[in-house]
Design an enzyme around this catalytic site. Structure first.
Site, short mmCIF file in Angstrom:
data_model
loop_
_atom_site.label_atom_id
_atom_site.label_comp_id
_atom_site.label_asym_id
_atom_site.label_seq_id
_atom_site.Cartn_x
_atom_site.Cartn_y
_atom_site.Cartn_z
N GLY A 175 0.83 -1.19 0.00
CA GLY A 175 0.00 0.00 0.00
C GLY A 175 0.86 1.24 0.00
O GLY A 175 2.07 1.20 0.29
N PHE A 196 2.22 9.01 4.29
CA PHE A 196 3.50 9.19 4.95
C PHE A 196 4.55 8.17 4.51
O PHE A 196 5.71 8.33 4.82
CB PHE A 196 3.33 9.13 6.46
CG PHE A 196 2.36 10.14 6.97
CD1 PHE A 196 2.68 11.48 7.01
CD2 PHE A 196 1.09 9.76 7.39
CE1 PHE A 196 1.79 12.42 7.47
CE2 PHE A 196 0.19 10.69 7.85
CZ PHE A 196 0.53 12.03 7.89
N ASP A 237 -6.82 10.12 12.25
CA ASP A 237 -6.84 9.78 10.82
C ASP A 237 -7.67 8.52 10.60
O ASP A 237 -7.24 7.58 9.92
CB ASP A 237 -5.42 9.60 10.30
CG ASP A 237 -5.34 9.70 8.78
OD1 ASP A 237 -6.28 10.26 8.16
OD2 ASP A 237 -4.35 9.21 8.19
N GLY A 259 0.57 5.19 1.41
CA GLY A 259 -0.22 6.15 2.17
C GLY A 259 0.37 7.55 2.12
O GLY A 259 1.26 7.85 1.33
N LYS A 314 6.85 -0.42 6.92
CA LYS A 314 6.49 0.92 6.43
C LYS A 314 7.76 1.74 6.25
O LYS A 314 8.56 1.91 7.17
CB LYS A 314 5.55 1.63 7.40
CG LYS A 314 5.12 3.02 6.88
CD LYS A 314 4.52 3.89 7.99
CE LYS A 314 3.11 3.47 8.28
NZ LYS A 314 2.44 4.41 9.22
#
Length: 677
Positions: free
Chosen positions: A373, A377, A490, A375, A394
């Site tokens: 994915g 950030f 968020d 996003g 991440k």
């Protein structure tokens, strides 16, 4: 054969010596054998599959030249492979990468089969990678009894089989009861390429074509080490099915031959193996000394670092009271089998610190094909650690002060929380690393957004009971955060992950704030995702727990409608989903908002529950935060709806909505914070 020289004495491990003696004894036993093993220099070739060697057998290549699990056959110029009673077409073999591309023969360019068996493989030899996902074919359904007619219907009329109503699902099938499955006779599960599944759900390929494209498998040889010894000394690898063990073949005989000069060959081979074992032991001793010295250096550096009081502190922002956190590193062991920047005991806030090199290896150098994915950030990658854990890594976009603040914020928040519906943080890189990386548990079934209006939207997996369960578990996670004095800030369907049983894991705490106990709100510049941002927060710069409640109200409307929070293709008054929902409810046009696949018009139970959830979302989306319920109240309401405790109120739903509308008749619709960042 020269022996490497080491400054440290050679240390002979008893295990290594035992292995050498056992292997030498096995060779000696093999020398007396009169059995012949011929033709292993031949390769397997059939159609487009050419020159295949060990561990495969078949065709001109005898069975003793490879492993029984790797037998190939050739039929009509097509290579086939059979395992666990299912036959597959071999589309490709890459012996360098040890990879296979297969497609089920009984489902090749057809959607019908007479072999209702799931595709399974011996995990000792074959593994399915992240590039595959599950495809389930469900046959023999009675669509007239189904509460909701499924997507992707197809007809199967094969010899002896007449399943007129059948359908397929891409991705995991929920473990929760789905009424549709009770009206079907049988299902078959096969792997398929994730990229093909994406094209199939977006109607960019046909079902038959997708089945023909097959899937990928990696293979491994459990006897690879023995085979390497064999080939190093000029032999050919094989397998004796009578003995049930690997063999090394030289001149059609077990290596080496039993007579004459072969005695010298045998002695040389054994001596060579002993010397190789000694070399391995010496190398191990050398590395042991090297790592001991490095560890002493790291401990010294760590001690100096602690003495200099280099503490990890969250920077304060606009009046938010913050306090120094715990020390930069602590001796709290966590998964000691993995490496880290400061040794195996290094942690931030009690979570493991990984080296950048280890996470590069885990993600295959952040291969784009492993992206899970993307996003606001950073990008998330699929990875596999040295200790075998499957993780999501991440990779933050920028390593600047702001990103370091968000990085530290997420680490501290996640390590202090324990809830079944919050994603787990395994660790991170050092803040001094050239990149900021976070390591999470891998959640395999995508996001709620994927299933509502993304690449999995056509799978038909999100029945109303599943959607209601997702709402309850998400509300439970948010209520837990609020009870812990944390605002997520968020909340959106892209940050709600699903496991294979469709249980929720709320993720992405980079924007979250620790909420002081002695204040009612925090003044801070609005941050979040357009379509989800609390209008009062956007207008007045006041962040509260009710800001999460507003965002969750948008999530509820998404679960009801399957529409995106912001869509510029809609009418300008409906671009923002919250505005659209308010207008539909006030105009008594809820049926125009609800996803038609949920059975709102036909199923009275679904109609009652979706109406009640819509009413709850209506309350969450009020512009003034004091008119919104708390997240704990939202959770209790959703559980009441699920447990049908509000049955007695079903007749009053319309009255409730009318009363709410009358109260809000003069209020302005919520602002559309499309410009928020």
């Amino acid at each position: 054969m020269p022996v490497p020289h080491f400054s440290t004495p050679l240390l002979f491990s008893p295990v290594i010596v035992a292995v050498i003696l056992i292997f030498s004894g096995h060779l000696a036993q093999s020398f007396s054998s009169d059995v012949t093993y011929a033709d292993c220099d031949r390769t397997f070739s059939c159609g487009s599959i050419r020159n295949i060697s060990y561990p495969f057998t078949g065709g001109d290549r005898p069975d003793h030249c490879g492993l029984p699990e790797f037998r190939l056959s050739c039929w009509n110029n097509q290579t086939e492979f059979t395992t666990n009673s299912v036959t597959y077409r071999v589309l490709q073999i890459n012996q360098t990468q040890k990879a296979l591309a297969l497609a089920r023969s009984d489902l090749y360019n057809t959607t019908c089969t007479q072999q209702f068996v799931n595709s399974t493989f011996n995990l000792s030899f074959f593994t399915s990678g992240v590039e595959n996902e599950a495809l389930t074919l469900i046959y023999g359904c009675n669509s007239s009894l189904m509460t909701v007619k499924p997507h992707n219907l197809f007809t199967c009329n094969a010899s002896g089989v007449n399943f007129t109503d059948s359908y397929y699902l891409v991705g995991p099938v929920p473990s929760d009861p789905i009424l549709n499955l009770f009206y079907c006779r049988v299902s078959v599960r096969v792997p398929m390429l994730r990229t093909v599944g994406d094209r199939l759900t977006r109607n960019r390929t046909t079902f038959g074509e997708a089945l023909a494209e097959g899937f990928n498998l990696s293979y491994s040889d459990p006897f690879d080490r023995q085979c390497s010894f064999c080939t190093e000394f000029g032999g050919q690898c094989g397998f004796d099915t009578n003995l049930g063990e690997p063999i090394c073949i030289c001149d059609n005989k077990p290596c080496p031959a039993p007579e004459g000069k072969s005695d010298r060959t045998r002695t040389a081979l054994i001596i060579g193996l002993v010397l190789a074992g000694a070399a391995v032991a010496g190398i191990g001793a050398g590395w042991l000394v090297f790592f001991s010295r490095q560890r002493r250096k790291r401990l010294a550096a760590h001690s100096a670092e602690t003495e200099s009081k280099d503490l990890l502190t969250i920077p304060s922002s606009k009046g938010l009271a913050t306090t120094p956190s715990t020390a930069f590193t602590r001796s709290i062991p966590s998964y000691p089998s993995s490496k880290s920047d400061f040794g195996k005991e290094s942690t931030y806030f009690g979570v493991q610190v990984f080296s950048h090199t280890e996470l590069e290896e885990a993600t295959d150098n952040f291969d784009p094909s492993r992206e899970l994915g993307d996003g606001g950030f950073g990008t998330v990658y699929y990875g596999k650690l040295h200790d075998g854990r499957i993780v999501a890594v991440k990779r933050l976009y920028e390593n600047n002060f702001k990103r370091v603040e968000q990085f530290i914020n997420e680490v501290e928040i996640l390590t202090r929380l324990q809830h079944e519906n919050l994603v787990k943080l395994y660790g991170c890189t050092s803040k001094r690393s050239r990149e900021l990386l976070l390591v999470y548990e891998f959640i395999p079934n995508g996001t709620v957004a994927d299933h509502l209006h993304g690449r999995r939207a056509n799978s038909g997996l999100l029945s109303w009971p599943i959607r209601l369960k997702i709402a309850i578990e998400t509300a439970g996670a948010l209520a837990y955060l609020h009870a812990s004095d944390i605002i997520h800030r968020d909340v959106k369907t892209n940050n709600i992950l699903l496991d294979n049983d469709f249980h929720v894991k709320v993720a992405d705490f980079g924007l979250s704030r620790l909420f002081p106990n002695d204040v009612t709100h925090v003044s801070t510049a609005p941050q979040g995702t357009p379509g989800y941002v609390d209008p009062e927060y956007y207008q007045c710069y006041q962040l509260t727990e009710k800001s999460d409640v507003y965002s969750f109200g948008v999530v509820l409307i998404e679960l009801i409608s399957s529409l995106q929070a912001v869509d510029t293709n809609r009418h300008r008054h409906d671009i923002n989903l919250s505005n659209m929902a308010i207008n539909k409810i006030q105009n008594r046009a809820l049926h125009e908002l609800v996803d038609p696949t949920l059975g709102f018009e036909k199923n009275t139970s679904v109609r009652r529950m979706t109406t009640l959830v819509a009413e709850l979302a209506f309350r969450c989306l009020q512009q003034e935060r004091d008119m919104r319920p708390s997240m704990d109240e939202v959770l209790k309401s959703l559980k009441g709806i699920q447990n049908e405790e509000l049955n007695s109120l079903a007749a009053e739903v319309v009255d409730i909505l009318v009363d709410d509308i009358a109260l809000l008749k003069d209020s302005h619709p919520p602002l559309s914070p499309n410009s928020s960042g």
